[in-house]
Design an enzyme around this catalytic site. Structure first.
Site, mmCIF file in Angstrom:
data_model
loop_
_atom_site.group_PDB
_atom_site.id
_atom_site.type_symbol
_atom_site.label_atom_id
_atom_site.label_comp_id
_atom_site.label_asym_id
_atom_site.label_seq_id
_atom_site.Cartn_x
_atom_site.Cartn_y
_atom_site.Cartn_z
ATOM 1 N N LYS A 133 -19.420 -36.747 -13.184
ATOM 2 C CA LYS A 133 -18.094 -37.366 -13.153
ATOM 3 C C LYS A 133 -18.061 -38.584 -12.248
ATOM 4 O O LYS A 133 -17.340 -39.544 -12.512
ATOM 5 C CB LYS A 133 -17.030 -36.347 -12.705
ATOM 6 C CG LYS A 133 -16.684 -35.343 -13.776
ATOM 7 C CD LYS A 133 -15.375 -34.627 -13.464
ATOM 8 C CE LYS A 133 -15.020 -33.659 -14.596
ATOM 9 N NZ LYS A 133 -13.819 -32.856 -14.294
ATOM 10 N N LYS A 144 -21.330 -33.049 -24.570
ATOM 11 C CA LYS A 144 -20.284 -32.049 -24.734
ATOM 12 C C LYS A 144 -19.048 -32.652 -25.403
ATOM 13 O O LYS A 144 -18.676 -33.788 -25.118
ATOM 14 C CB LYS A 144 -19.969 -31.521 -23.324
ATOM 15 C CG LYS A 144 -18.749 -30.661 -23.190
ATOM 16 C CD LYS A 144 -18.675 -30.050 -21.811
ATOM 17 C CE LYS A 144 -17.531 -30.627 -21.013
ATOM 18 N NZ LYS A 144 -16.901 -29.682 -20.080
ATOM 19 N N LYS A 189 -12.189 -33.867 -23.934
ATOM 20 C CA LYS A 189 -10.902 -34.557 -24.040
ATOM 21 C C LYS A 189 -10.999 -35.982 -23.545
ATOM 22 O O LYS A 189 -10.217 -36.835 -23.924
ATOM 23 C CB LYS A 189 -9.856 -33.830 -23.177
ATOM 24 C CG LYS A 189 -9.392 -32.516 -23.749
ATOM 25 C CD LYS A 189 -8.502 -31.756 -22.773
ATOM 26 C CE LYS A 189 -9.299 -31.154 -21.635
ATOM 27 N NZ LYS A 189 -8.592 -30.035 -20.962
HETATM 28 P P1 AMP Z 1 -12.091 -28.908 -19.331
HETATM 29 O O1 AMP Z 1 -11.619 -29.453 -20.644
HETATM 30 O O2 AMP Z 1 -13.340 -29.587 -18.882
HETATM 31 O O3 AMP Z 1 -11.019 -28.813 -18.314
HETATM 32 O O4 AMP Z 1 -12.564 -27.421 -19.616
HETATM 33 C C1 AMP Z 1 -11.669 -26.349 -19.811
HETATM 34 C C2 AMP Z 1 -12.412 -25.114 -20.242
HETATM 35 O O5 AMP Z 1 -12.949 -25.331 -21.537
HETATM 36 C C3 AMP Z 1 -13.596 -24.745 -19.345
HETATM 37 O O6 AMP Z 1 -13.720 -23.344 -19.296
HETATM 38 C C4 AMP Z 1 -14.766 -25.352 -20.050
HETATM 39 O O7 AMP Z 1 -15.963 -24.702 -19.763
HETATM 40 C C5 AMP Z 1 -14.372 -25.200 -21.511
HETATM 41 N N1 AMP Z 1 -14.920 -26.288 -22.310
HETATM 42 C C6 AMP Z 1 -14.617 -27.592 -22.200
HETATM 43 N N2 AMP Z 1 -15.288 -28.327 -23.102
HETATM 44 C C7 AMP Z 1 -16.066 -27.443 -23.777
HETATM 45 C C8 AMP Z 1 -17.016 -27.584 -24.830
HETATM 46 N N3 AMP Z 1 -17.289 -28.764 -25.388
HETATM 47 N N4 AMP Z 1 -17.610 -26.469 -25.291
HETATM 48 C C9 AMP Z 1 -17.328 -25.274 -24.760
HETATM 49 N N5 AMP Z 1 -16.448 -25.079 -23.784
HETATM 50 C C10 AMP Z 1 -15.824 -26.135 -23.277
#
Ligand code: AMP
Ligand code: TRP
Length: 340
Positions: A111, A194, A197
């Site tokens: 990040k 990955k 968002k």
């Molecule tokens: P974030 O969007 O990074 O705040 O992630 C929120 C939750 O979604 C966390 O538990 C992440 O590990 C999961 N997560 C985010 N992006 C992915 C992805 N591409 N694949 C699987 N899990 C995800």
């Protein structure tokens, strides 16, 4: 019954990655666990957030979670800033955490990128706040995506060091719950990154409010290679885009790569993508409409969060008060919430 805690950032409409890696599992765990789910607005401001956007996105994330089946009466759903105990325990944990531990965090390196000198201190110490989120409830099970595993190892290091330094057995050991073949959903444009968002390209992800046409268009344009699908899971090696689409299919049908390939092996991507689109529309359309229904009633969302925050505080205030007592903070009667 095991107590579950998990958090998700209010950083925009969740993606298919969030759904398969997190939210869907959160809903399923409600059957046999006591669940506490948190929209982590304190974490969100580790990177700049427009104030009006943050409030709206907090509501949007709560609405998405409710639409995915989180039951706010049987369990707890709240936003982090509404329960001050998180920040109180967070401070204690910043003082337990060693800089050397934080320096190993790969998510910070990702990040912060090249601009290390200019990111917030919050972004750096964020994993310690995450540990406080969980341990303030003595929660022992934490459902997350694979990318959060390192943060949970750090949380256990913090818990152990606290217990050791203060000569207590106060904070429990945390078990990560990392589930399913699609624990990591990858970008539709690049199978080695990955799905996120925050990716600049909306084409790289499926959003939980995309309609059927949008889903179809994104899957049609999703990057693939020239070969047909292999017949066995080993054939996906070195083919990250194929592996990702098969993984998404497997997760949505609650199977694995091998059984998807038993059915679809040998097909070209054109045909497979049509099946995948139909499946995505079937699973996601009801969530999109339920999200919209909640968002049309912001007062109802806020009532859910207010009730959740009160019940969350009732659980964590006494635990955090005890941590403060163990540290040696002088309790001035009547001043601190939750202290006897
Ligand atoms: P974030 O969007 O990074 O705040 O992630 C929120 C939750 O979604 C966390 O538990 C992440 O590990 C999961 N997560 C985010 N992006 C992915 C992805 N591409 N694949 C699987 N899990 C995800
Ligand atoms: N750091 C997590 C993420 O970015 C969100 C989070 C904050 C969390 N606190 C948590 C997850 C506690 C699990 C438990 O996805």
């Amino acid at each position: 019954m095991q107590r579950i805690f998990s958090g998700i950032q209010p950083s925009g409409i969740p993606t298919l990655g969030n759904y398969l890696g997190a939210m869907r599992n959160w809903a399923a765990l409600q059957h046999d666990h006591e669940c506490i789910y948190c929209v982590v607005d304190l974490h969100a401001i580790t990177q700049w957030q427009e104030p009006a956007d943050l409030a709206r996105q907090t509501r949007e994330m709560a609405a998405s979670l409710l639409a995915c089946g989180i039951d706010p009466r049987a369990h707890i759903l709240f936003n982090q800033s509404a329960v001050p105990a998180h920040a109180r325990l967070g401070w204690i944990f910043y003082c337990v955490t060693r800089l050397g531990w934080l320096n190993r965090m790969t998510q910070f390196k990702d990040k912060a990128g090249k601009d290390r000198e200019n990111v917030s201190a919050g972004l750096y110490i964020y994993p310690s706040l995450m540990a406080a989120d969980i341990l303030a409830y003595h929660a022992t099970r934490v459902p997350v995506g694979e990318d959060q595993r390192q943060h949970l190892e750090l949380a256990n290091d913090i818990a152990q060091k606290f217990n050791h330094d203060y000569g207590v057995e106060f904070f429990p050991h945390i078990e990560p719950l990392i589930m399913g073949p699609a624990a990591r959903v990858m970008s539709l444009r690049d199978g080695t990154r990955k799905m996120s968002k925050s990716d600049a390209s909306d084409q790289s992800r499926i959003n939980l409010n995309d309609d059927a046409d949008m889903i179809a268009a994104k899957i049609r344009r999703a990057k693939t290679d020239a070969e047909p699908l292999p017949g066995e899971a080993e054939g996906l090696e070195g083919r990250p885009e194929a592996r990702n689409l098969v993984g998404i299919f497997a997760a949505l049908t609650d199977t694995d790569h091998a059984s998807v390939l038993r059915e679809h092996g040998g097909r070209g991507f054109g045909a497979f993508k049509e099946s995948l689109t139909a499946l995505l529309v079937e699973k996601l359309a009801p969530i999109a409409s339920e999200t919209t229904r909640w968002l049309n009633d912001p007062g109802a969302i806020e009532a859910v969060l207010r009730d959740g925050a009160a019940r969350a505080a009732a659980l964590c205030d006494p635990i955090v008060a005890e941590a403060e007592r163990l540290v040696g903070f002088l309790s001035v009667q009547g001043v601190k919430a939750g202290r006897a």
